[in-house]
Design an enzyme around this catalytic site. Structure first.
Site, PDB file in Angstrom:
ATOM      1  N   ARG A  70       0.825  -1.216   0.000  1.00  0.00           N
ATOM      2  CA  ARG A  70       0.000   0.000   0.000  1.00  0.00           C
ATOM      3  C   ARG A  70       0.861   1.268   0.000  1.00  0.00           C
ATOM      4  NH1 ARG A  70      -3.876  -0.408   4.852  1.00  0.00           N
ATOM      5  NH2 ARG A  70      -2.199  -1.612   5.778  1.00  0.00           N
ATOM      6  N   LYS A 107     -19.895   3.990  -8.764  1.00  0.00           N
ATOM      7  CA  LYS A 107     -19.317   2.685  -9.062  1.00  0.00           C
ATOM      8  C   LYS A 107     -18.879   2.555 -10.517  1.00  0.00           C
ATOM      9  CE  LYS A 107     -21.473  -1.151  -7.925  1.00  0.00           C
ATOM     10  NZ  LYS A 107     -20.584  -2.064  -7.201  1.00  0.00           N
ATOM     11  N   GLY A 131     -27.786   1.920  13.342  1.00  0.00           N
ATOM     12  CA  GLY A 131     -27.034   0.822  13.946  1.00  0.00           C
ATOM     13  C   GLY A 131     -25.772   1.264  14.648  1.00  0.00           C
ATOM     14  N   SER A 132     -24.825   1.804  13.880  1.00  0.00           N
ATOM     15  CA  SER A 132     -23.539   2.103  14.494  1.00  0.00           C
ATOM     16  C   SER A 132     -23.552   3.498  15.128  1.00  0.00           C
ATOM     17  CB  SER A 132     -22.425   2.017  13.458  1.00  0.00           C
ATOM     18  OG  SER A 132     -22.691   2.868  12.378  1.00  0.00           O
ATOM     19  N   ARG A 186      -8.621   4.813  -0.656  1.00  0.00           N
ATOM     20  CA  ARG A 186      -9.386   3.889   0.185  1.00  0.00           C
ATOM     21  C   ARG A 186      -9.308   2.487  -0.414  1.00  0.00           C
ATOM     22  NH1 ARG A 186     -13.084   3.539   4.837  1.00  0.00           N
ATOM     23  NH2 ARG A 186     -13.728   5.665   4.389  1.00  0.00           N
ATOM     24  N   ASP A 229     -29.427  -5.384   7.169  1.00  0.00           N
ATOM     25  CA  ASP A 229     -28.965  -4.336   6.249  1.00  0.00           C
ATOM     26  C   ASP A 229     -28.702  -4.898   4.862  1.00  0.00           C
ATOM     27  OD1 ASP A 229     -28.900  -2.292   8.187  1.00  0.00           O
ATOM     28  OD2 ASP A 229     -26.926  -2.940   8.898  1.00  0.00           O
ATOM     29  N   HIS A 282     -32.269  -1.908   5.747  1.00  0.00           N
ATOM     30  CA  HIS A 282     -31.702  -0.576   5.520  1.00  0.00           C
ATOM     31  C   HIS A 282     -30.924  -0.566   4.215  1.00  0.00           C
ATOM     32  CE1 HIS A 282     -29.382   3.050   5.870  1.00  0.00           C
ATOM     33  NE2 HIS A 282     -28.279   2.339   5.764  1.00  0.00           N
ATOM     34  N   CYS A 322     -28.538   2.311   1.717  1.00  0.00           N
ATOM     35  CA  CYS A 322     -27.895   3.626   1.816  1.00  0.00           C
ATOM     36  C   CYS A 322     -28.195   4.528   0.621  1.00  0.00           C
ATOM     37  CB  CYS A 322     -26.389   3.475   1.892  1.00  0.00           C
ATOM     38  SG  CYS A 322     -25.842   2.345   3.141  1.00  0.00           S
ATOM     39  N   HIS A 363     -23.115  12.071   6.092  1.00  0.00           N
ATOM     40  CA  HIS A 363     -21.835  12.226   5.394  1.00  0.00           C
ATOM     41  C   HIS A 363     -21.197  13.564   5.704  1.00  0.00           C
ATOM     42  CE1 HIS A 363     -24.279   9.354   3.086  1.00  0.00           C
ATOM     43  NE2 HIS A 363     -23.143   8.689   3.058  1.00  0.00           N
TER      44      HIS A 363
END
Ligand code: GLN
Ligand code: ZN
Length: 790
Positions: free
Chosen positions: A27, A141, A465-466, A548, A632, A674, A676, A727
């Site tokens: 990386r 994408k 959730g998180s 990423r 999810d 769920h 997104c 976001h």
């Protein structure tokens, strides 16, 4: 066909690579980028790392014996962004004045000019990168991969100029190192079609004539610098194209043939079948055509039938999208037949597409189980496979007998391994009945039973959730991973985090609580690690976008659940409160979509296996007293095939798998799901057919899109349109959220509406989340009050 002709043909078979991973085996690119963005190194130091990575890729390919090596397959961030920069498609708000494009302008287009402001909710899919200063380009994408590109943005009156000579520079760079390369360009038709035009016509293809001269200039310069071939990628050739797009292709390649007659073009299609675009592709005046025979082996016959003697056929025979070792003998059987029958032009063999989508080198996986390792091939191993195939075709199989034999043995072992094939899983799969994918009663009936149990107010509040994955949470996880924090201490820490989150939610008045997901590293990995049939790599990074990278799990065998995965945490959290605690699972389609999937059975079958494992978990959660369970499925929509004709079949099994996982519970247990995003206008009835009691979706940023999808379709169950854009670090005020809820009430019945954020909150800080959720609860209360008045 005489033997003489056969050997003439085989002697000419060349091995080509279409593109390599850019990120470096360790990386290195990520490290250098982050150092540059943080101001720790300067641009020259970054360029040096980049040049080192390119040189290493060429040296690697050269050493392996790859005959045709690409250049310009490298990118500091994204090759579509590079193309925008090459043609000068830089929106005015980046302040570019012409001339060479500064590195910081490039990075502003990639990520906005506020370093660190980027937030992806889950680390898999990418979302826009909002910034406080200049915004980044949108990201989406790349075809059906998990790679994301920066969407070109064309302004009204867009003009194009050659603003970067990167393809030429990297060709020359390779030349200086002694390598003659085949530069890669993203083709103009695909490039434009991937973009968005802000022109009133909104039609990027209308810009074709404007952009072509820039391409011609670049191609001429490459030719002048000594390039004899270029690879031009037009993956749009595997999409549903209208006649206008085909005309654009004919116009483009006709022009190139006239303008740069000495430069040979390898036109590359990949990610699927040419299908109804085959005749168009074969009619283009290009010197070579690359086709994906891994995704679409059946196109070989029609391809050969229409092949031209003057055209090189590049056959993509090694899977560039997956990590399995190739069946070399099987490929040779097919290739030898082709070479005998195809007495026309020369043949190249290549990976099906760029190797960008697979990890670099399997040899780095020193801890991997030996049998699994012997079944895999990463980029380096795939290049070796191609070189072997080339040698076998040129010199006969005897020349590489030992290697072919080793490959055959590995494939046979995989086909019969007890680690892969679990008869109990096969039995459970065979025993699936249609009733298992149906709840006992229809939704209207379930609703009453659930309401009796849950006793929720109108406009119930919840979250996805998180909760924030704070520095402390990450540190504790890392310390536990290294063995520096004992199991007991780690669990104690997580319990305290969970308890605090539960107390706080009670305090601010959330109606349906979540436990916070502090124990989870990642929504797929956490489950994969507890399921049989999944494996993980240490270094198997692939680029998701920019800097990423992700390490997708490998589904190598039959999937089953040895023991409950989330029950302890959910039951613990529920024990802390009398309010309903939502169980939290990642759905079968998402578990599939964000993994490397075994290639020895249909994806639908693998997905059913995962669905059955999750079904057991759902039932166990119910037995443990959990009254609402969220499954999810953020990846459901992105699993849609590239061709519309294949959508229905996909949606059938995807929806069935979700229902299989969800339908083992009593009517009174509430199933949530769920997603997104809210762009499901064209799949809304499939979303409805999932029959979740409650669905939460992302809607806060695109207020209108939610409304669009509900024109002409009455969503039958309950729905939580996100009112808080997670976001952004911005804390939404009560009015903004109330306004969104009022908008939603115009389309939906009041009883249908839940109040929740767009997505999980793990990338946010508590300082942002606390006031935001307090405001969210206030907004819900306002709506309740106005409902009471009405
Ligand atoms: N439950 C997950 C979370 O809150 C959902 C994430 C997602 O949909 N990407 O983090
Ligand atoms: Zn989400």
């Amino acid at each position: 066909m005489s033997n003489q002709t056969m050997s003439d043909q085989t002697r000419s078979v060349q091995v080509a690579a279409l593109g390599l991973p850019r990120i470096g085996p360790r990386r290195e690119l990520k490290t250098a980028l982050e150092n540059y963005w943080a101001g720790r190194i300067d641009a020259d130091a970054l360029y040096e790392v980049a040049a080192g990575l390119r040189a290493a890729n060429w040296a690697r390919q050269h050493a392996l014996g790859i005959g045709i090596m690409p250049s310009n397959d490298f990118s500091l961030y994204d090759h579509v962004l590079d193309t925008s920069v090459m043609v000068g498609a830089i929106p005015a708000f980046y302040g570019w004045q012409g001339g060479a494009v500064p590195l910081d302008t490039y990075f502003a287009m990639a990520r906005g000019n506020q370093a660190g402001a980027q937030a992806a909710c889950c680390g898999h899919g990418a979302h826009d990168a909002p910034t406080l200063g200049v915004r980044a380009l949108e990201m989406t994408k790349w075809f059906d991969t998990n790679y994301h590109y920066m969407v070109p943005e064309f302004e009204p009156g867009q003009i194009f100029t050659l603003a970067s000579t990167k393809p030429l520079d990297e060709f020359n760079e390779a030349k200086a190192l002694g390598y003659h390369t085949r530069p890669v360009l993203l083709g103009p038709v695909t490039y434009l079609k991937l973009g968005k035009s802000k022109d009133p016509t909104g039609d990027p293809l209308a810009l074709l004539n404007a952009v072509l001269p820039v391409y011609v200039e670049m191609l001429s310069r490459l030719s002048a610098a000594g390039a004899d071939w270029v690879q031009i990628d037009e993956p749009c050739l595997v999409l549903d194209l209208d006649e206008r797009s085909r005309d654009a292709l004919r116009h483009t390649y006709g022009l190139f043939a006239r303008a740069v007659p000495n430069l040979k073009i390898m036109l590359a299609s990949y990610f699927g079948e040419l299908g109804d675009n085959l005749a168009c592709a074969q009619s283009l005046p290009v010197a070579g055509l690359h086709v994906d025979l891994v995704r679409a082996p059946e196109q070989l016959q029609p391809l050969l039938a229409g092949a031209r003697r003057d055209q090189v056929l590049s056959l993509g025979v090694v899977d560039g999208r997956n990590i399995w070792r190739a069946d070399l003998a099987g490929i040779l059987d097919r290739l030898e037949a082709v070479i005998v029958s195809h007495d026309a032009g020369p043949i190249q063999i290549a990976p099906s597409c760029s190797l960008l989508h697979v990890p670099i080198d399997l040899e780095l996986e020193t801890d991997m189980a030996a049998d699994l390792k012997s079944w895999l091939a990463f980029a380096v191993q795939k290049l070796k496979e191609l070189v072997l195939l080339g040698k076998a075709l040129r010199q006969g199989r005897e020349a590489v007998w030992a290697e072919l034999n080793a490959a055959s043995i590995a494939i046979r072992r995989r086909a019969t391994s007890a680690n892969v094939h679990d008869p109990a899983v096969a039995q459970r799969l065979a025993a699936i009945t249609p009733a298992m994918a149906r709840r006992t009663s229809v939704y209207e009936h379930r609703r009453n039973l659930q309401q009796a149990v849950l006793q929720l107010p109108a406009f119930p509040t919840t979250s996805i959730g998180s909760f924030p994955q704070t520095e402390a949470v990450r540190k504790a996880r890392a310390a536990h991973g290294k063995g520096a924090l004992s199991e007991a201490d780690y669990t104690g820490f997580l319990r305290r985090e969970t308890e605090q989150a539960v107390r706080w939610q009670e305090e601010i008045g959330i109606d349906m609580l979540v436990h916070g997901e502090f124990e989870r590293n990642d929504m797929v990995q956490y489950f994969g690690e507890q399921l049989a049939g999944y494996a993980f790599t240490k270094h198997g990074w692939v680029q998701s976008y920019g800097s990423r990278y992700v390490r997708p799990p490998i589904i190598f065998g039959d999937v089953s659940r040895p023991k409950p995965m989330t029950v302890e945490w959910s039951a613990y959290a529920q024990s802390l409160t009398s309010r309903p605690m939502k169980g939290m699972l990642t759905g079968p389609v998402t578990m599939l979509q964000w993994s490397f999937v075994r290639d020895d059975m249909p994806r639908a079958t693998v997905c059913r296996q995962i669905a059955l494992a999750l079904r057991q978990e759902v039932i166990d959660l119910e037995l443990a007293g959990i009254k609402a369970i969220q499954i999810d499925e953020p990846a459901l929509r992105e699993g849609l095939p590239l061709r519309r004709s294949e959508w229905q079949a996909y949606l059938e099994w995807a929806v069935e798998c979700f229902r299989l996982s969800a339908s083992g519970v009593e009517d009174s247990t509430q199933i949530h799901t769920h997603m997104c995003y809210s762009e499901f206008n064209d799949i809304i009835d499939s979303i409805g057919r999932m029959d979740a009691d409650v669905i939460s979706i992302e809607t806060s940023r695109s207020k209108m899109e939610l409304l669009d999808a509900f024109v002409g379709y009455r969503y039958p169950n309950e729905i939580g349109p996100g009112v808080y854009d997670i976001h952004s670090p911005r804390v939404p005020d009560v009015e903004a959220m109330t306004e969104l809820l009022v908008k939603a009430s115009d389309r939906l019945a009041a009883w249908q509406i839940w109040v929740n954020p767009d997505c999980g909150l793990k990338t946010r800080k508590w300082e942002e989340v606390r006031p935001a959720l307090v405001n969210m609860v206030a907004a819900a209360r306002q709506l309740r009050a106005s409902l009471a008045e009405a």
